[in-house]
Design an enzyme around this catalytic site. Structure first.
Site, PDB file in Angstrom:
ATOM      1  N   ILE A   1      25.849  26.579 -16.861  1.00 19.39           N
ATOM      2  CA  ILE A   1      26.502  25.473 -15.794  1.00 19.39           C
ATOM      3  C   ILE A   1      27.429  24.650 -16.733  1.00 19.39           C
ATOM      4  O   ILE A   1      28.420  24.093 -16.319  1.00 19.39           O
ATOM      5  CB  ILE A   1      25.709  24.694 -14.804  1.00 19.39           C
ATOM      6  CG1 ILE A   1      26.468  24.160 -13.704  1.00 19.39           C
ATOM      7  CG2 ILE A   1      24.823  23.505 -15.585  1.00 19.39           C
ATOM      8  CD1 ILE A   1      26.925  25.154 -12.868  1.00 19.39           C
TER       9      ILE A   1
ATOM     10  N   SER B   1      22.073  21.157 -28.382  1.00 20.36           N
ATOM     11  CA  SER B   1      21.661  22.396 -27.735  1.00 20.36           C
ATOM     12  C   SER B   1      20.922  23.070 -28.962  1.00 20.36           C
ATOM     13  O   SER B   1      21.764  23.130 -30.041  1.00 20.36           O
ATOM     14  CB  SER B   1      22.800  23.196 -27.068  1.00 20.36           C
ATOM     15  OG  SER B   1      22.590  23.836 -26.020  1.00 20.36           O
ATOM     16  N   ARG B   2      20.014  23.723 -28.658  1.00 21.83           N
ATOM     17  CA  ARG B   2      19.004  24.210 -29.731  1.00 21.83           C
ATOM     18  C   ARG B   2      19.910  25.515 -30.322  1.00 21.83           C
ATOM     19  O   ARG B   2      19.749  25.828 -31.279  1.00 21.83           O
ATOM     20  CB  ARG B   2      17.749  24.803 -29.414  1.00 21.83           C
ATOM     21  CG  ARG B   2      17.100  23.418 -28.733  1.00 21.83           C
ATOM     22  CD  ARG B   2      15.851  23.775 -27.882  1.00 21.83           C
ATOM     23  NE  ARG B   2      16.122  24.905 -26.899  1.00 21.83           N
ATOM     24  CZ  ARG B   2      15.539  25.508 -25.971  1.00 21.83           C
ATOM     25  NH1 ARG B   2      14.351  25.257 -25.874  1.00 21.83           N
ATOM     26  NH2 ARG B   2      15.858  26.372 -25.032  1.00 21.83           N
TER      27      ARG B   2
ATOM     28  N   LYS C   1      21.524  18.733 -10.968  1.00 17.86           N
ATOM     29  CA  LYS C   1      20.448  18.878  -9.763  1.00 17.86           C
ATOM     30  C   LYS C   1      19.573  19.873 -10.244  1.00 17.86           C
ATOM     31  O   LYS C   1      19.994  20.770 -11.018  1.00 17.86           O
ATOM     32  CB  LYS C   1      21.130  19.185  -8.375  1.00 17.86           C
ATOM     33  CG  LYS C   1      22.143  20.331  -8.290  1.00 17.86           C
ATOM     34  CD  LYS C   1      21.860  21.839  -8.553  1.00 17.86           C
ATOM     35  CE  LYS C   1      20.617  22.532  -8.127  1.00 17.86           C
ATOM     36  NZ  LYS C   1      20.813  23.952  -8.358  1.00 17.86           N
TER      37      LYS C   1
HETATM   38  P1  NAP Z   1      20.596  27.624 -18.591  1.00 17.38           P
HETATM   39  O1  NAP Z   1      21.947  28.536 -18.397  1.00 17.38           O
HETATM   40  O2  NAP Z   1      19.422  27.995 -18.748  1.00 17.38           O
HETATM   41  O3  NAP Z   1      21.343  26.287 -19.508  1.00 17.38           O
HETATM   42  C1  NAP Z   1      20.522  25.390 -19.794  1.00 17.38           C
HETATM   43  C2  NAP Z   1      20.291  25.226 -21.297  1.00 17.38           C
HETATM   44  O4  NAP Z   1      19.361  24.178 -21.520  1.00 17.38           O
HETATM   45  C3  NAP Z   1      20.025  26.427 -22.001  1.00 17.38           C
HETATM   46  O5  NAP Z   1      21.185  27.125 -22.321  1.00 17.38           O
HETATM   47  C4  NAP Z   1      19.211  25.825 -23.273  1.00 17.38           C
HETATM   48  O6  NAP Z   1      20.276  25.717 -24.164  1.00 17.38           O
HETATM   49  C5  NAP Z   1      18.742  24.318 -22.831  1.00 17.38           C
HETATM   50  N1  NAP Z   1      17.215  24.421 -22.643  1.00 17.38           N
HETATM   51  C6  NAP Z   1      16.676  25.334 -22.300  1.00 17.38           C
HETATM   52  N2  NAP Z   1      15.368  25.071 -22.077  1.00 17.38           N
HETATM   53  C7  NAP Z   1      15.318  23.975 -22.752  1.00 17.38           C
HETATM   54  C8  NAP Z   1      14.122  23.306 -23.289  1.00 17.38           C
HETATM   55  N3  NAP Z   1      12.865  23.571 -23.051  1.00 17.38           N
HETATM   56  N4  NAP Z   1      14.580  22.381 -24.119  1.00 17.38           N
HETATM   57  C9  NAP Z   1      15.804  21.722 -24.408  1.00 17.38           C
HETATM   58  N5  NAP Z   1      16.742  22.528 -24.022  1.00 17.38           N
HETATM   59  C10 NAP Z   1      16.729  23.573 -23.297  1.00 17.38           C
HETATM   60  O7  NAP Z   1      20.730  27.009 -17.184  1.00 17.38           O
HETATM   61  P2  NAP Z   1      21.656  26.661 -15.936  1.00 17.38           P
HETATM   62  O8  NAP Z   1      22.049  27.454 -15.118  1.00 17.38           O
HETATM   63  O9  NAP Z   1      23.128  26.243 -17.071  1.00 17.38           O
HETATM   64  O10 NAP Z   1      21.143  25.365 -15.252  1.00 17.38           O
HETATM   65  C11 NAP Z   1      20.880  23.919 -15.704  1.00 17.38           C
HETATM   66  C12 NAP Z   1      20.768  23.019 -14.888  1.00 17.38           C
HETATM   67  O11 NAP Z   1      22.072  23.158 -14.068  1.00 17.38           O
HETATM   68  C13 NAP Z   1      19.610  23.323 -13.765  1.00 17.38           C
HETATM   69  O12 NAP Z   1      19.238  22.239 -13.320  1.00 17.38           O
HETATM   70  C14 NAP Z   1      20.542  23.998 -12.756  1.00 17.38           C
HETATM   71  O13 NAP Z   1      19.996  24.039 -11.355  1.00 17.38           O
HETATM   72  C15 NAP Z   1      21.923  23.347 -12.644  1.00 17.38           C
HETATM   73  N6  NAP Z   1      23.052  24.151 -11.971  1.00 17.38           N
HETATM   74  C16 NAP Z   1      22.947  25.522 -12.296  1.00 17.38           C
HETATM   75  C17 NAP Z   1      23.861  26.356 -11.627  1.00 17.38           C
HETATM   76  C18 NAP Z   1      24.315  27.909 -12.050  1.00 17.38           C
HETATM   77  O14 NAP Z   1      24.751  28.532 -11.363  1.00 17.38           O
HETATM   78  N7  NAP Z   1      23.452  28.394 -12.783  1.00 17.38           N
HETATM   79  C19 NAP Z   1      24.730  25.775 -10.881  1.00 17.38           C
HETATM   80  C20 NAP Z   1      24.768  24.416 -10.516  1.00 17.38           C
HETATM   81  C21 NAP Z   1      23.655  23.388 -11.201  1.00 17.38           C
HETATM   82  P3  NAP Z   1      19.924  25.885 -25.775  1.00 17.38           P
HETATM   83  O15 NAP Z   1      18.883  27.099 -25.953  1.00 17.38           O
HETATM   84  O16 NAP Z   1      20.829  26.054 -26.607  1.00 17.38           O
HETATM   85  O17 NAP Z   1      18.972  24.652 -26.093  1.00 17.38           O
END
Ligand code: NAP
Length: 306
Positions: free
Chosen positions: A12, A34-35, A88
């Site tokens: 996101i 970011s890690r 969110k």
């Molecule tokens: P994501 O692709 O998994 O991204 C989250 C990032 O946070 C990961 O790439 C990771 O980056 C970091 N992370 C993951 N686990 C972690 C941990 N234990 N400690 C610290 N950093 C960590 O997820 P996303 O889809 O972007 O979603 C993130 C948030 O946005 C959620 O709450 C989701 O509900 C919201 N959201 C998502 C979407 C969607 O379509 N995907 C839409 C609207 C809102 P590093 O590994 O580089 O640290």
């Protein structure tokens, strides 16, 4: 100009926050925590604590990490005197969000719990139209393909990851905004894959004070065309919000067919809150999800294989 960092440079952050920040003159993106990911042209750090001690001139942080780590990061940012935008859902429990509100107030910083779906083009017009009408029934169909929107994301299946409520909470953020009366969960069924902690499907039955039926189907197994639709029947006819709220029809006539303006709206609002020295934390959508986990009957369904 407000300098801002993003924590959690995942899907996101790349798809929405980055372009929205590039188009917004109130913010300058100066750092990423970011890690495993970096962004050219900004300060890159492996974690938020390192970022906060290395970039003391920073004004704000957008937390785009999974909800399970958001509270600790928000506390660190608030204690460092930064304004905080929460993706969110705002956390993994109502208690920790409440604590963040208290801390932000104490520190005199802005805390903004975002609901991106509320910024969709048709939502405010829908709210306005419904505000003077008697609602007789609501049907929410929120069905999408988890493999498309959350590729490889294990956190959604863990406790606090919300499962299908991760998208479902977007629908709840819209209905809590547009319906003129408060409503309450009466019963729910949660379909939980046998190898997961959170549901892949959910059926919810709510009513309001007039016993108006409000039904929701959330499903993460839909392939092909995706469905993000809310239908509201009233004594004056039918209102339909489609495509996640960007399309609005009233009594069969298309009133709004808008573009994707959600994240532009979120950053406009964040800038306004910072300017006015205010916070905006509405937990209503999150409370309904908590209620579903309290009241819902669990049904075990086949294992989820990515
Ligand atoms: P994501 O692709 O998994 O991204 C989250 C990032 O946070 C990961 O790439 C990771 O980056 C970091 N992370 C993951 N686990 C972690 C941990 N234990 N400690 C610290 N950093 C960590 O997820 P996303 O889809 O972007 O979603 C993130 C948030 O946005 C959620 O709450 C989701 O509900 C919201 N959201 C998502 C979407 C969607 O379509 N995907 C839409 C609207 C809102 P590093 O590994 O580089 O640290």
């Amino acid at each position: 100009m407000t300098t801002i960092a993003i924590a959690g440079f995942g899907k996101i952050a790349r798809d929405q926050h980055l372009p929205a920040l590039r188009d917004n003159r109130d913010f300058e993106l100066t750092a990423i925590a970011s890690r495993n990911a970096t962004l050219e042209g900004v300060d890159n750090h492996q974690d938020l604590d390192a970022l906060l001690s290395a970039v003391p001139a920073l004004d704000a942080v957008a937390l785009c990490t999974p909800p399970q780590v958001r509270y600790a990061q928000a506390v660190a940012a608030i204690e460092a005197g930064k304004h905080v935008l929460l993706e969110k859902p705002p956390g993994v429990s109502l208690s920790e969000v409440e604590d963040l509100v208290r801390r932000a107030k104490q520190q005199g910083v802005t805390l903004y719990a975002t609901w991106h779906a509320r910024e969709a083009a048709g939502v405010e017009k829908a709210r306005e139209w419904l505000s003077t009408r008697r609602v007789t029934g609501v049907d929410i169909q929120w069905r999408e393909d988890v493999r498309q929107w959350h590729p490889g994301q294990q956190w959604v299946w863990e406790p606090g990851g919300l499962g299908v409520f991760d998208p479902g909470i977007n629908a709840l953020s819209i209905v809590t905004r547009i319906l003129p009366e408060a409503f309450f969960l009466r019963e729910a069924t949660l379909e939980v894959p046998e190898n997961c902690q959170s549901p892949i499907g959910a059926t919810l039955e709510f009513t309001d004070v007039h016993d108006t039926p409000i039904h929701a189907d959330f499903d993460w197994r839909q392939t092909g065309p995706q469905t993000w639709q809310i239908t509201v029947d009233t004594e004056d006819g039918k209102l339909v919000l489609d495509s996640g709220g960007s399309q609005l029809s009233i009594n069969g006539e298309r009133i709004i067919d808008g573009e994707d303006v959600e994240y532009a709206g979120l950053y406009r609002r964040f800038a306004e809150l910072i300017r006015k020295g205010q916070s905006d934390v509405d937990v209503a959508p999150f409370r309904h999800v908590a209620d579903a986990f309290l009241l819902g009957r669990r049904q075990s369904v086949e294992a989820f294989i990515e």
